[in-house]
Design an enzyme around this catalytic site. Structure first.
Site, PDB file in Angstrom:
ATOM      1  N   ASP A   1       0.803  -0.949   0.062  1.00 11.76           N
ATOM      2  CA  ASP A   1      -0.072   0.026  -0.027  1.00 11.76           C
ATOM      3  C   ASP A   1       0.879   1.166  -0.230  1.00 11.76           C
ATOM      4  O   ASP A   1       2.003   0.986   0.282  1.00 11.76           O
ATOM      5  CB  ASP A   1      -0.832   0.188   1.399  1.00 11.76           C
TER       6      ASP A   1
HETATM    7  C1  BGC Z   1      -5.050   3.469  -0.072  1.00 11.12           C
HETATM    8  C2  BGC Z   1      -5.219   2.267  -1.146  1.00 11.12           C
HETATM    9  C3  BGC Z   1      -4.833   3.194  -2.512  1.00 11.12           C
HETATM   10  C4  BGC Z   1      -3.578   3.849  -2.552  1.00 11.12           C
HETATM   11  C5  BGC Z   1      -3.370   4.490  -3.601  1.00 11.12           C
HETATM   12  C6  BGC Z   1      -3.798   4.143  -0.087  1.00 11.12           C
HETATM   13  O1  BGC Z   1      -3.860   5.179   0.880  1.00 11.12           O
HETATM   14  O2  BGC Z   1      -5.140   2.736   1.160  1.00 11.12           O
HETATM   15  O3  BGC Z   1      -6.311   1.715  -1.083  1.00 11.12           O
HETATM   16  O4  BGC Z   1      -4.892   2.193  -3.624  1.00 11.12           O
HETATM   17  O5  BGC Z   1      -3.533   4.725  -1.505  1.00 11.12           O
HETATM   18  O6  BGC Z   1      -4.020   5.535  -3.863  1.00 11.12           O
END
Ligand code: BGC
Length: 754
Positions: free
Chosen positions: A230
């Site tokens: 993530d």
């Molecule tokens: C989120 C993810 C997301 C990623 C990219 C993170 O803050 O938890 O679900 O895909 O950002 O935007």
């Protein structure tokens, strides 16, 4: 063309390491001299959030104009595998058009508490439902040669302290509740990538958790894609490389790459782990690069229409007293609520789509005569506005029916933080009660991503759970309100009466950085059913404008081995006057068990469309997993022999038909007894029990002989007590009470363990 392995052989260590993190927020790195191209990834999960300019992971900067489909809270309520498949195909096509190789979704964490800020993005409180819906969504997207990134792996069920919290979950709970949807996504969905979560799982960050990323995911489930972090979830990158975290996103300006290089140079990290990660990443990217189709058309108007069509099948009709719905053109309808013109149709954060167009309920009703409107409340306030209330009461009183659109504003639920309570804004709750007092023919239409308390439940005649239905929400709402579409959504989560009733109320969010999942496997309906608690609306619940009857439940056998497959057939008939879709639900209930088990668990569902009077046969296939629990003794799925009930229901609390099957477990849990083993457990084992019985008769007679009535000992020791004391006695107790020696116990153990 050289193979990926040959390409890797030609790379310098620096080049290989460079591929293990993002080039920027949304791109992976390239190595032009070897013809290796980077690819683009984008959120996800209910549309395309492609950022062309400044990148961020919180939905702050503008992304390209796109189409916002129903969020997962809504699409899962369809209980319709083909619907999410179609949704996936559309997203896949959009990605092909925009040259996005991987769509960052679906998000499939379990809704442990209604308070989780990201529940609107997640699917269900039930692992089977989440897994089934995820599989078809994945298949839909990947049918277009676009990869998914199933997230957030794993046990990421709160937003509070999301980057540091440690989810402490016992083995059985992980296996039965928090992992199965990921397992299905990998084994059956063949997900190209997974995204590891921010949190720790049992003490180790998911991003460097070898058990999670390698032992379980690859060695046990056979995952052949790659794992990305993530955004910003990496703690110690070299540990992550060894543990199985292939790609770090979005990258760290080379800082973590340098750490990896140093670790290899120092001999702390074997270069082979770097090679493995590179191979995983390039193998997946090749699937996209070889099948790129930027010429795929993207007709946004067509996708807008699709978003509306899909959303209509997601709405859940919760209440329809006196058949107040559907509305007819003869009704004069007062639509009340600011949401009717400014709908909330998606959640905040990284999933936020820059919709090219939004159709509100009022716009969708523009061709209807006899529809009036009043704002009623301010979306961004919790305080009543006297002038708005007065106007709304006047408009409501003059109409034959009222549709009051209410729900949660953006500030009440979002990525990044959890909700503090389950209430709707006070001004909206107050307005519903006041309007109900002047016009009892009131229908509440809700826009929310997670359950809310409904103190006005008994005062309104109709309730539609509209969830966050995507940018064409108005069209879908109109279709259901006026009966152009017969509602067929079912709740993928329990609607509890109040927050205090929820399974993890006492410990949700955790203490400091530690979130212990104390409620164990009793999540959602598994908890409410076990406690026989009243709920507002149960899991699987939803009404229709028609009625359905079940009959003719048949099992392929009365008794099976756990290695056999059981076929279950049931007839479902539309007994009403209009066509409709029913979600037939199959629950399995273990009648007797030596471990704690839920009252029932969903193990099958099917959505069938029926014309009035029509009957169809629904067929379910059940395998070992439908009857098994996770045994912490053998660390595997285990079926305890005995009777299981197959329950066919309209929802988890309305079981219409049951049948029974005897299942014989083919695997034994090996037991070894020792001095601490108690008599009762030994007696339960046929072989060991027989050996012990003889000795007991002689040596422990004092506990087993009935006491003479009126004797002093009978007052002190009842028969029950004697029996209990005998049953619960460890073998070593025979030394004190039965005159047995250590040597004799050793001989006894040798005999019963042989
Ligand atoms: C989120 C993810 C997301 C990623 C990219 C993170 O803050 O938890 O679900 O895909 O950002 O935007």
């Amino acid at each position: 063309m050289s193979t990926i392995k040959e390409q890797i052989a030609q790379m310098t260590l620096e080049e290989k390491v460079s591929l293990l993190s993002g080039a920027d927020f949304w791109h992976t790195r390239s190595i032009p001299r070897l013809g290796i191209e980077g690819v683009m990834v984008s959120d996800g999960p209910h549309g395309l959030r492609k950022q062309d300019d400044a990148g961020d992971h919180l939905g702050i900067n503008e992304s390209i104009k796109a189409v916002c489909f129903p969020a997962a809270c809504a699409s899962t309520a369809s209980f319709d595998r083909s619907l999410v498949h179609e949704l996936g195909e559309a997203i896949g096509d959009e990605c092909q058009h925009e040259q996005v190789a991987i769509n960052l979704g679906p998000a499939i964490n379990i809704k442990r508490s209604p308070l989780c800020g990201r529940n609107f993005e997640y699917m269900s409180e039930d692992p089977y439902l989440a897994g089934e819906m995820a599989v078809d969504l994945i298949k839909g997207i990947q049918s277009r040669n676009i990869g998914v990134s199933v997230k957030h792996f794993a046990a990421n069920d709160q937003e509070h302290r999301r980057m540091s919290s440690d989810s402490v979950v016992d083995e059985r709970t992980l296996r039965e509740i928090y992992l199965p949807a990921f397992e299905a996504s990998v084994k059956r969905g063949k997900a190209w990538t997974l995204m590891c979560s921010y949190n720790k799982v049992n003490g180790t960050y998911a991003s460097e958790n070898k058990w999670l990323l390698t032992d379980l995911l690859r060695n046990e489930w056979g995952f052949d894609g790659y794992v990305m972090s993530d955004w910003g979830a990496v703690s110690k990158r070299p540990c992550g490389v060894e543990a199985g975290l292939d790609l770090e996103m979005p990258g760290s300006n080379g800082i973590n790459d340098a750490e990896v290089l140093k670790a290899v140079h120092d001999g702390r990290l074997d270069e082979k782990y770097v090679d493995i990660c590179v191979e995983h990443i390039l193998t997946v990217h090749e699937r996209y690069l070889k099948n790129r189709k930027p010429e795929t058309p993207w007709n946004q108007e067509a996708d807008h229409a699709l978003a509306g069509k899909l959303a209509a099948d997601c709405l859940v009709l919760l209440k329809n007293e006196d058949g107040i719905l559907p509305l007819s053109d003869a009704d004069s309808v007062a639509v009340i609520g600011e949401f009717a013109v400014k709908p909330r149709y998606q959640g905040g954060g990284s999933s936020h789509i820059n919709s090219f167009k939004v159709t509100s309920l009022m716009e969708a009703l523009s061709d209807k005569t006899g529809v009036t409107y009043a704002q009623g409340y301010n979306i961004n306030s919790i305080d009543e506005d006297e002038a708005l209330t007065t106007e709304a009461l006047k408009v409501a009183a003059a109409a034959s029916k009222v549709v009051l659109v209410a729900g949660l504003p953006d500030s009440f639920e979002s990525e990044g933080y959890d909700r503090k309570h389950m209430q709707m804004p006070a001004n909206q709750n107050a307005l519903i009660e006041k309007i109900a007092a002047v016009n009892p023919n009131i229908i509440v239409l809700l826009y929310n991503g997670s359950p809310v308390e409904m103190p006005w439940n008994d005062k309104v005649k109709g309730i539609i759970e509209g969830y966050l239905a995507g940018q064409n929400v108005g069209t879908a709402n109109r279709a259901v309100l006026y009966g152009e579409v017969n509602p067929s959504g079912r709740l993928p989560e329990t609607m509890p009466i109040r927050l205090e009733d929820t399974p993890c109320y006492l410990s949700y969010g955790g203490e400091g950085n530690t979130a212990v999942y104390n409620e164990g496997i009793f999540v959602g309906y598994r908890y409410y059913d076990k406690k026989k608690m009243a709920v507002l609306y149960p899991f699987g619940y939803g009404l229709s404008y028609t009625t359905f009857d079940y009959s003719n439940l048949k099992l392929s056998a009365d008794s099976i081995k756990d290695t056999d497959e059981l076929t279950v057939c049931v007839d479902v008939t539309n007994t009403g006057k209009v066509a409709g879709k029913e979600v037939v639900q199959l629950y399995v209930s273990d009648r007797e068990s030596s471990v704690f088990r839920p009252v029932r668990e969903l193990k099958g569902f099917d959505k069938v469309e029926l014309q009035p009077g029509e009957t169809k046969t629904v067929v379910f296939k059940l395998d070992k997993r439908a009857f098994a629990y996770w045994s912490t003794e053998i660390h595997d799925w285990y079926v305890e022999s005995g009777a299981f009930e197959i329950q066919i229901g309209h929802n988890s609390r309305d079981i219409a038909l049951t049948a029974c099957v005897d299942v014989t477990g083919t695997r034994e849990i090996p037991v070894t007894f020792n001095e601490d083993s108690i008599v009762m457990d030994i007696m339960a084992n046929p072989k060991a029990g027989a050996v012990l019985q003889n000795i007991m008769k002689e040596k422990l007679a004092i506990f087993t002989q009935p006491q003479e009535e009126g004797s002093a000992s009978s007052e002190a020791i009842s028969d029950e007590m004697g029996l209990a004391m005998m049953q619960y006695m460890p073998l070593r107790g025979m030394i004190s009470f039965g005159g047995v020696t250590h040597e004799q116990i050793a001989q006894l153990l040798a005999a019963i363990n042989s």
